[in-house]
Design a protein around this motif. Structure first.
Motif, PDB file in Angstrom:
ATOM      1  N   ILE A  52       0.736  -1.421  -0.191  1.00 38.64           N
ATOM      2  CA  ILE A  52       0.000  -0.033  -0.114  1.00 38.64           C
ATOM      3  C   ILE A  52       0.726   1.433  -0.063  1.00 38.64           C
ATOM      4  CG2 ILE A  52      -1.693   1.446   1.359  1.00 38.64           C
ATOM      5  CD1 ILE A  52      -2.944  -1.277   2.398  1.00 38.64           C
ATOM      6  N   CYS A  53       1.774   1.208   0.899  1.00 36.88           N
ATOM      7  CA  CYS A  53       2.724   2.688   0.912  1.00 36.88           C
ATOM      8  C   CYS A  53       3.598   2.656  -0.231  1.00 36.88           C
ATOM      9  CB  CYS A  53       3.573   2.375   1.893  1.00 36.88           C
ATOM     10  SG  CYS A  53       2.896   2.434   3.799  1.00 36.88           S
ATOM     11  N   PHE A  54       4.109   1.621  -0.943  1.00 41.19           N
ATOM     12  CA  PHE A  54       4.885   1.988  -2.183  1.00 41.19           C
ATOM     13  C   PHE A  54       4.116   1.531  -3.413  1.00 41.19           C
ATOM     14  CE2 PHE A  54       8.008   0.881   1.168  1.00 41.19           C
ATOM     15  CZ  PHE A  54       8.750   2.115   1.223  1.00 41.19           C
ATOM     16  N   GLY A  55       3.111   0.797  -3.563  1.00 38.63           N
ATOM     17  CA  GLY A  55       2.418   0.540  -4.601  1.00 38.63           C
ATOM     18  C   GLY A  55       1.774   1.672  -5.556  1.00 38.63           C
ATOM     19  N   LEU A  56       1.001   2.608  -4.987  1.00 44.81           N
ATOM     20  CA  LEU A  56       0.362   3.600  -5.390  1.00 44.81           C
ATOM     21  C   LEU A  56       1.385   4.639  -6.220  1.00 44.81           C
ATOM     22  CD1 LEU A  56      -2.239   4.967  -6.076  1.00 44.81           C
ATOM     23  CD2 LEU A  56      -2.162   6.134  -3.790  1.00 44.81           C
ATOM     24  N   PRO A  57       2.354   5.045  -5.451  1.00 47.28           N
ATOM     25  CA  PRO A  57       3.410   5.852  -6.112  1.00 47.28           C
ATOM     26  C   PRO A  57       4.037   5.240  -7.234  1.00 47.28           C
ATOM     27  CG  PRO A  57       3.646   6.222  -3.795  1.00 47.28           C
ATOM     28  CD  PRO A  57       2.636   4.870  -3.916  1.00 47.28           C
ATOM     29  N   VAL A  58       4.243   4.136  -7.071  1.00 49.87           N
ATOM     30  CA  VAL A  58       5.005   3.232  -8.127  1.00 49.87           C
ATOM     31  C   VAL A  58       4.100   3.193  -9.386  1.00 49.87           C
ATOM     32  CG1 VAL A  58       6.049   1.131  -8.909  1.00 49.87           C
ATOM     33  CG2 VAL A  58       6.701   2.170  -6.726  1.00 49.87           C
ATOM     34  N   MET A  59       3.075   3.089  -9.115  1.00 49.96           N
ATOM     35  CA  MET A  59       2.022   2.841 -10.202  1.00 49.96           C
ATOM     36  C   MET A  59       1.831   4.157 -10.840  1.00 49.96           C
ATOM     37  SD  MET A  59      -0.728   0.184  -8.547  1.00 49.96           S
ATOM     38  CE  MET A  59      -1.742  -0.297  -9.957  1.00 49.96           C
ATOM     39  N   LEU A  84      -6.232  11.453 -15.472  1.00 47.67           N
ATOM     40  CA  LEU A  84      -7.374  11.582 -14.450  1.00 47.67           C
ATOM     41  C   LEU A  84      -8.185  10.200 -14.301  1.00 47.67           C
ATOM     42  CD1 LEU A  84      -8.894  15.045 -14.481  1.00 47.67           C
ATOM     43  CD2 LEU A  84      -6.915  13.882 -12.811  1.00 47.67           C
ATOM     44  N   LEU A  85      -8.597   9.437 -15.212  1.00 53.45           N
ATOM     45  CA  LEU A  85      -9.264   8.501 -15.138  1.00 53.45           C
ATOM     46  C   LEU A  85      -8.849   7.239 -14.512  1.00 53.45           C
ATOM     47  CD1 LEU A  85     -12.211   7.207 -15.608  1.00 53.45           C
ATOM     48  CD2 LEU A  85     -11.368   6.397 -17.837  1.00 53.45           C
ATOM     49  N   PRO A  86      -7.739   6.884 -15.004  1.00 54.01           N
ATOM     50  CA  PRO A  86      -6.718   5.656 -14.518  1.00 54.01           C
ATOM     51  C   PRO A  86      -6.175   6.116 -13.056  1.00 54.01           C
ATOM     52  CG  PRO A  86      -6.080   6.012 -16.736  1.00 54.01           C
ATOM     53  CD  PRO A  86      -7.086   7.203 -16.298  1.00 54.01           C
ATOM     54  N   LEU A  87      -5.806   7.234 -12.736  1.00 54.84           N
ATOM     55  CA  LEU A  87      -5.276   7.843 -11.836  1.00 54.84           C
ATOM     56  C   LEU A  87      -6.351   7.550 -10.675  1.00 54.84           C
ATOM     57  CD1 LEU A  87      -2.493  10.179 -12.617  1.00 54.84           C
ATOM     58  CD2 LEU A  87      -2.267   7.966 -11.971  1.00 54.84           C
ATOM     59  N   PHE A  94      -6.806   2.345  -3.931  1.00 56.45           N
ATOM     60  CA  PHE A  94      -5.961   2.451  -2.568  1.00 56.45           C
ATOM     61  C   PHE A  94      -6.931   2.868  -1.463  1.00 56.45           C
ATOM     62  CE2 PHE A  94      -2.577   1.179  -5.621  1.00 56.45           C
ATOM     63  CZ  PHE A  94      -2.025   0.232  -4.773  1.00 56.45           C
ATOM     64  N   GLY A  95      -7.528   3.829  -1.638  1.00 57.72           N
ATOM     65  CA  GLY A  95      -8.424   4.439  -0.566  1.00 57.72           C
ATOM     66  C   GLY A  95      -9.237   3.460   0.070  1.00 57.72           C
TER      67      GLY A  95
END
Length: 106
Positions: A52-59, A84-87, A94-95
């Motif tokens: 969770i901590c590293f997955g979102l920023p890397v993605m 915007l749509l994928p992010l 992740f939320g």
């Protein structure tokens, strides 16, 4: 009233010793399994936390890099929607994971 001979008494002692060894072996195996399951549970919790901590920023970085590298000729007015749509979907995903996450089980 029946009396127990020495041979019968020795047989009872041997059987008791065998049962005690079997019970001790079962107890050791159960404790080994419990410790292994506890280690796996803690490992899964830490892996989830790191994911969770590293997955979102890397993605996000990977997605933006790939969009710039492989689709450089996108129309300017559509660039924002392509991001915007994928992010937004990643942020919602992740939320939800963060809402259900708890460190108190560790």
């Amino acid at each position: 009233m029946k009396t127990i001979t020495d041979n019968e008494l020795d047989l009872l002692f041997r059987q008791t010793a065998q049962r005690r060894k079997a019970v001790e072996q079962i107890n050791r195996q159960v404790m080994k399994t419990v410790r292994r399951d506890l280690r796996l549970k803690v490992l899964r919790k830490w892996a989830k936390l790191l994911g969770i901590c590293f997955g979102l920023p890397v993605m996000i970085v990977l997605y933006i890099y790939l969009m710039h590298t492989y689709m450089p000729d996108l129309p300017q007015w559509g660039n924002i929607m392509y991001y915007l749509l994928p992010l937004g979907t990643l942020a919602v995903f992740f939320g939800k994971n963060m809402r259900d996450f708890s460190l108190s089980d560790m």
